[in-house]
Write a protein that holds these residues in place. Structure first.
Motif, mmCIF file in Angstrom:
data_model
loop_
_atom_site.group_PDB
_atom_site.id
_atom_site.type_symbol
_atom_site.label_atom_id
_atom_site.label_comp_id
_atom_site.label_asym_id
_atom_site.label_seq_id
_atom_site.Cartn_x
_atom_site.Cartn_y
_atom_site.Cartn_z
ATOM 1 N N LEU A 1 3.680 8.174 -7.247
ATOM 2 C CA LEU A 1 2.570 6.964 -7.343
ATOM 3 C C LEU A 1 1.692 7.306 -6.196
ATOM 4 N N GLU A 2 2.010 7.593 -5.000
ATOM 5 C CA GLU A 2 1.337 7.922 -3.747
ATOM 6 C C GLU A 2 0.422 9.132 -4.124
ATOM 7 N N ASP A 3 0.846 10.093 -4.866
ATOM 8 C CA ASP A 3 0.121 11.316 -4.981
ATOM 9 C C ASP A 3 -0.849 11.182 -6.062
ATOM 10 N N VAL A 4 -0.238 10.074 -7.234
ATOM 11 C CA VAL A 4 -1.271 9.848 -8.184
ATOM 12 C C VAL A 4 -2.462 8.967 -7.543
ATOM 13 N N ARG B 1 17.083 6.869 -4.127
ATOM 14 C CA ARG B 1 16.414 7.970 -3.990
ATOM 15 C C ARG B 1 15.223 8.171 -5.283
ATOM 16 N N SER B 2 15.791 7.794 -6.437
ATOM 17 C CA SER B 2 14.519 7.820 -7.533
ATOM 18 C C SER B 2 13.588 6.787 -7.226
ATOM 19 N N VAL B 3 13.513 5.646 -6.444
ATOM 20 C CA VAL B 3 12.645 4.809 -6.275
ATOM 21 C C VAL B 3 11.701 5.694 -5.323
ATOM 22 N N ASN B 4 12.258 6.157 -4.277
ATOM 23 C CA ASN B 4 11.459 6.772 -3.157
ATOM 24 C C ASN B 4 10.548 8.001 -3.978
ATOM 25 N N LEU B 5 11.333 8.547 -4.861
ATOM 26 C CA LEU B 5 10.600 9.743 -5.507
ATOM 27 C C LEU B 5 9.578 9.090 -6.469
ATOM 28 N N ASP C 1 0.848 -1.238 0.057
ATOM 29 C CA ASP C 1 -0.008 -0.076 0.158
ATOM 30 C C ASP C 1 0.973 1.224 0.014
ATOM 31 N N ILE C 2 1.082 1.888 -1.076
ATOM 32 C CA ILE C 2 1.973 2.967 -1.236
ATOM 33 C C ILE C 2 1.518 4.318 -0.578
ATOM 34 N N ARG D 1 5.929 4.888 3.604
ATOM 35 C CA ARG D 1 6.792 3.731 3.572
ATOM 36 C C ARG D 1 7.717 3.933 2.293
ATOM 37 N N ARG D 2 8.945 3.865 2.636
ATOM 38 C CA ARG D 2 10.092 4.122 1.489
ATOM 39 C C ARG D 2 11.261 3.216 1.627
ATOM 40 N N VAL D 3 12.029 2.864 0.759
ATOM 41 C CA VAL D 3 13.212 2.192 0.724
ATOM 42 C C VAL D 3 14.313 2.857 1.545
ATOM 43 N N THR D 4 15.024 2.103 2.116
ATOM 44 C CA THR D 4 16.237 2.658 2.503
ATOM 45 C C THR D 4 17.457 3.061 1.735
ATOM 46 N N VAL D 5 18.047 4.183 2.040
ATOM 47 C CA VAL D 5 18.958 4.885 1.061
ATOM 48 C C VAL D 5 20.131 4.556 1.659
ATOM 49 N N PRO D 6 21.014 3.876 1.060
ATOM 50 C CA PRO D 6 22.482 3.531 1.782
ATOM 51 C C PRO D 6 23.203 4.773 1.780
ATOM 52 N N ASP D 7 24.215 4.798 2.848
ATOM 53 C CA ASP D 7 25.015 5.850 3.169
ATOM 54 C C ASP D 7 25.755 6.227 2.155
#
Length: 469
Positions: free
Chosen positions: A238-241, A229-233, A205-206, A213-219
């Motif tokens: 998608l959530e906004d849509v 970051r692109s996946v999170n964007l 459920d986005i 809920r977002r993926v972890t961005v490595p250090d």
């Protein structure tokens, strides 16, 4: 067999396997080439040293032959070149060292010219290793002679197999080490990707019922972190849509339910007392609700087609002429003034542009106090259509909201309760589909020279379309 073959195909391998195999093969080829070059370099160095020493050993014998033309035994000056022979032009052995006593002439081609030593590697019966021979032709008091000085290549022959085996083992060990290092490095490099993949699989459920809920961005700041970051964007978009889609569905349901509820209520009341009802009036009221439903469905169909990018035929349209025709088509509540520049031609779908112009004129007429002004001009490669009124105007904070689906200001609802709230939305989508724009501005109707009518304020809707080439 087909399944096995498909499984062995590189296209079915993982990224880790493909990178490891590719890097290992490249390194193995480079190591093989390097080892071969190294072996040849060592061999060349050894043979060059033998040549230099062999030329000196042959030169010593040549000196003796020139002075004495010896017979019988030859003394060995260099212990590494114990095989010495002096042969005449008939192939007879005139003198030799102890190692070649009683043997025939060495099977070595005669040098074609005097004073030019030549080298050959031959096999001599009775000698366990190959023999490196330096031959030189010279003259003696009794005719031409050929001098041979040979050295068994014992060390090179004896250690060749061990040396080659050692180099092959080194190549295998180095290749295995490279494969292990590359596989480990790729595994560590792709570890954040595996984490992202697992997190994406868990996100069902986005909207994130328990927060975003977002993926972890490595250090480390690298390509993998950029991917995260692109996946999170993308998840945010998608959530906004999804939110806008759900809000749109809710608005559509609400807008459709109101006329349906009114229509149903009218019909139920009329059916309860059919003898007391004015059925023509009921039919007119039901027809009005049906017209509103048809308008909503038509607007939704246009929005769906625009959103899907359904192609429509385009043609050259004189924007000023189209405005003139649309203004004269039907009388309006307030007078419509025009300021139309000639020759402003756009490449558009005619029906769509008529829909935009109708929506803008209806909107201006709905809010105007006393007049509406329409102007057409060309500006920096664009056709500019301005529809202005002298009404209350649009507050700055609402100038983008009026283009949202089903969004209607309080004044609009008061002036026209039957509107759908989709006119400006459709108009902007049509403008975007034609490579243009539609914005709301303040200022209302401008006077001569562009002066604003400050007494009445009002709104300005500005449509820009590319001019036809």
């Amino acid at each position: 067999m087909r399944i096995v073959a498909d499984g062995l195909s590189p296209s079915c391998w993982s990224v880790r396997t493909r990178v490891t195999v590719t890097a290992t093969v490249i390194v193995a080829l480079l190591l093989i080439v390097g080892v071969a070059v190294f072996y040849q370099a060592v061999r060349h160095t050894v043979l060059q040293d033998l040549r230099a020493r062999g030329v000196l050993a042959a030169a010593d014998v040549v000196t003796i032959v020139r002075n004495e033309d010896p017979r019988g035994m030859l003394a060995v000056q260099d212990a590494d070149f114990p095989l010495l022979q002096v042969v005449d032009d008939r192939g007879r052995v005139l003198a030799s060292s102890e190692a070649l006593r009683g043997r025939g002439a060495l099977d070595v081609p005669r040098p074609p010219a005097s004073g030019r030593p030549e080298v050959h590697t031959v096999h001599v019966p009775g000698v366990s290793a190959d023999v490196y021979v330096v031959s030189e032709r010279t003259s003696s008091p009794y005719g031409f002679r050929t001098v041979h000085a040979g050295a068994p290549i014992t060390e090179l022959t004896r250690n060749r197999r061990f040396f080659v085996a050692a180099l092959a083992a080194a190549v295998l060990l180095a290749t295995a080490a490279v494969a292990w290092i590359v596989a480990l490095s790729v595994r560590r490099a792709l570890s954040p990707v595996r984490v992202m993949s697992a997190e994406l699989a868990d996100i069902t459920d986005i909207e994130g019922g328990e927060g975003e809920r977002r993926v972890t961005v490595p250090d480390p700041v690298d390509e993998v972190s950029d991917l995260a970051r692109s996946v999170n964007l993308t998840l945010h978009r998608l959530e906004d849509v999804l939110l806008r889609q759900r809000a749109f569905v809710a608005d559509v349901s609400h807008e459709l339910r109101s006329p349906l509820t009114g229509l149903r209520a009218q019909l139920e009341v009329a059916l309860e007392h059919p003898g007391d009802e004015d059925w023509p009036a009921v039919a007119r009221s039901a027809l009005a609700d049906a017209d509103r439903l048809q308008g909503i469905v038509t607007d939704l169909l246009i929005l769906a087609r625009l959103g899907a990018g359904v192609p429509a035929g385009r043609e050259r349209v004189d924007l000023g002429g189209l405005v003139r025709e649309e203004v004269a088509r039907r009388p309006r509540r307030v007078p419509v003034e025009t300021d139309l520049q000639e020759g402003v031609v756009v490449w558009v779908t005619g029906d769509h542009l008529v829909r935009v112009l109708t929506n803008l004129l209806d909107n201006a007429e709905r809010h105007a106090r006393s007049r509406v002004r329409v102007s057409v001009a060309s500006e920096r490669g664009d056709a500019v259509l301005v529809v202005a009124d002298d009404g209350a105007g649009i507050p700055p904070e609402d100038r983008e909201r009026v283009f949202r689906r089903f969004h209607r200001l309080a004044e609009g609802r008061r002036r026209d309760r039957g509107g759908t709230g989709l006119g400006l939305t459709i108009s902007r989508d049509i403008a975007h589909a034609h490579g243009g724009s539609l914005v709301a501005e303040g200022g209302g109707i401008t006077g001569t020279g562009g002066a604003t009518n400050a007494a009445h304020g009002g709104a300005r809707l500005v449509l820009r379309l590319p001019l036809a080439s």
